[in-house]
Scaffold this motif. Structure first.
Motif, PDB file in Angstrom:
ATOM      1  N   HIS A 160       0.826  -1.211   0.000  1.00 53.72           N
ATOM      2  CA  HIS A 160       0.000   0.000   0.000  1.00 53.72           C
ATOM      3  C   HIS A 160       0.855   1.253   0.000  1.00 53.72           C
ATOM      4  O   HIS A 160       0.502   2.252  -0.631  1.00 53.72           O
ATOM      5  CB  HIS A 160      -0.956   0.001   1.198  1.00 53.72           C
ATOM      6  CG  HIS A 160      -2.113  -0.913   1.024  1.00 53.72           C
ATOM      7  ND1 HIS A 160      -3.171  -0.637   0.197  1.00 53.72           N
ATOM      8  CD2 HIS A 160      -2.376  -2.135   1.561  1.00 53.72           C
ATOM      9  CE1 HIS A 160      -4.039  -1.622   0.229  1.00 53.72           C
ATOM     10  NE2 HIS A 160      -3.576  -2.557   1.055  1.00 53.72           N
TER      11      HIS A 160
ATOM     12  N   ASP B  24       0.712   0.890  -4.278  1.00 49.15           N
ATOM     13  CA  ASP B  24      -0.617   1.483  -4.438  1.00 49.15           C
ATOM     14  C   ASP B  24      -0.625   2.971  -4.121  1.00 49.15           C
ATOM     15  O   ASP B  24      -1.398   3.728  -4.710  1.00 49.15           O
ATOM     16  CB  ASP B  24      -1.638   0.773  -3.552  1.00 49.15           C
ATOM     17  CG  ASP B  24      -1.776  -0.696  -3.879  1.00 49.15           C
ATOM     18  OD1 ASP B  24      -1.354  -1.124  -4.975  1.00 49.15           O
ATOM     19  OD2 ASP B  24      -2.309  -1.436  -3.029  1.00 49.15           O
TER      20      ASP B  24
ATOM     21  N   ASP C 253      -1.936   4.549  -1.736  1.00 47.23           N
ATOM     22  CA  ASP C 253      -3.336   4.902  -1.514  1.00 47.23           C
ATOM     23  C   ASP C 253      -3.635   5.448  -0.114  1.00 47.23           C
ATOM     24  O   ASP C 253      -4.781   5.662   0.245  1.00 47.23           O
ATOM     25  CB  ASP C 253      -4.231   3.698  -1.804  1.00 47.23           C
ATOM     26  CG  ASP C 253      -3.864   2.466  -0.978  1.00 47.23           C
ATOM     27  OD1 ASP C 253      -3.025   2.573  -0.062  1.00 47.23           O
ATOM     28  OD2 ASP C 253      -4.434   1.394  -1.262  1.00 47.23           O
TER      29      ASP C 253
END
Length: 180
Positions: A167, A171, A173
């Motif tokens: 993450h 990602d 995010d």
């Protein structure tokens, strides 16, 4: 006023949750390493120091887990961002559930084994009352479960860290930052 702080407050874990997470994130791997080291030196003179420290820290981890669970009951974390696929969100819930189960079962099995052993349990020098008569065979079964659980918990922690790094690095995010 810092507008970034306002927008991140709703999705970040609260300070007590983050503090408990990081305390346990340091203590659990230290306990795993200490436990594995203890097995290498268990017959050496003075090794009982490591065993006593391991038992005390294990009890401390159980107390921290109880505090964490109590906090979590009244403070559910915010939902994951919409960018997280539903299958990943389900896998995250499963992973967290397994981590909580491991954080409970590993020290509970160790505590049961220690309470059933001749040496008993002391919390940083304060002897705990015996709940059971010593039973070597049953204590060994508890310690086998404790060891199996420790290896399983270690694997779950590795997966948890890898997911967090995914993450953070791939990602990007904001999921990782929820616990920072």
């Amino acid at each position: 006023m810092n507008t970034e702080k306002l927008t991140t407050q709703g999705w970040r874990y609260a300070s007590p949750a983050r503090l408990l997470h990081w305390l346990m994130a340091v203590l659990i791997p230290a306990m795993l390493a200490l436990g594995w080291y203890m097995m290498e030196v268990e017959d050496d003179p003075g090794s009982e120091v490591y065993f006593n420290l391991h038992k005390s820290l294990g009890l401390l981890l159980l107390l921290l887990l109880a505090a964490r669970a109590a906090w979590r009951l009244g403070h559910a974390p915010a939902s994951l961002p919409a960018s997280v696929a539903p299958w990943q969100a389900r896998l995250s819930r499963l992973g967290h559930g397994l981590l909580y189960a491991g954080m409970l079962l590993v020290p509970a099995a160790g505590l049961a084994g220690a309470l059933l052993s001749k040496s008993g349990v002391a919390f940083f020098g304060l002897a705990l009352p015996r709940w059971f008569a010593p039973d070597h065979a049953l204590a060994e079964q508890c310690f086998e479960l404790h060891e199996l659980g420790a290896w399983t918990l270690a694997a779950l922690i590795v997966l948890h860290v890898l997911a967090g790094l995914k993450h953070l690095l791939l990602d990007k995010d904001g999921v990782f930052q929820r616990m920072l």
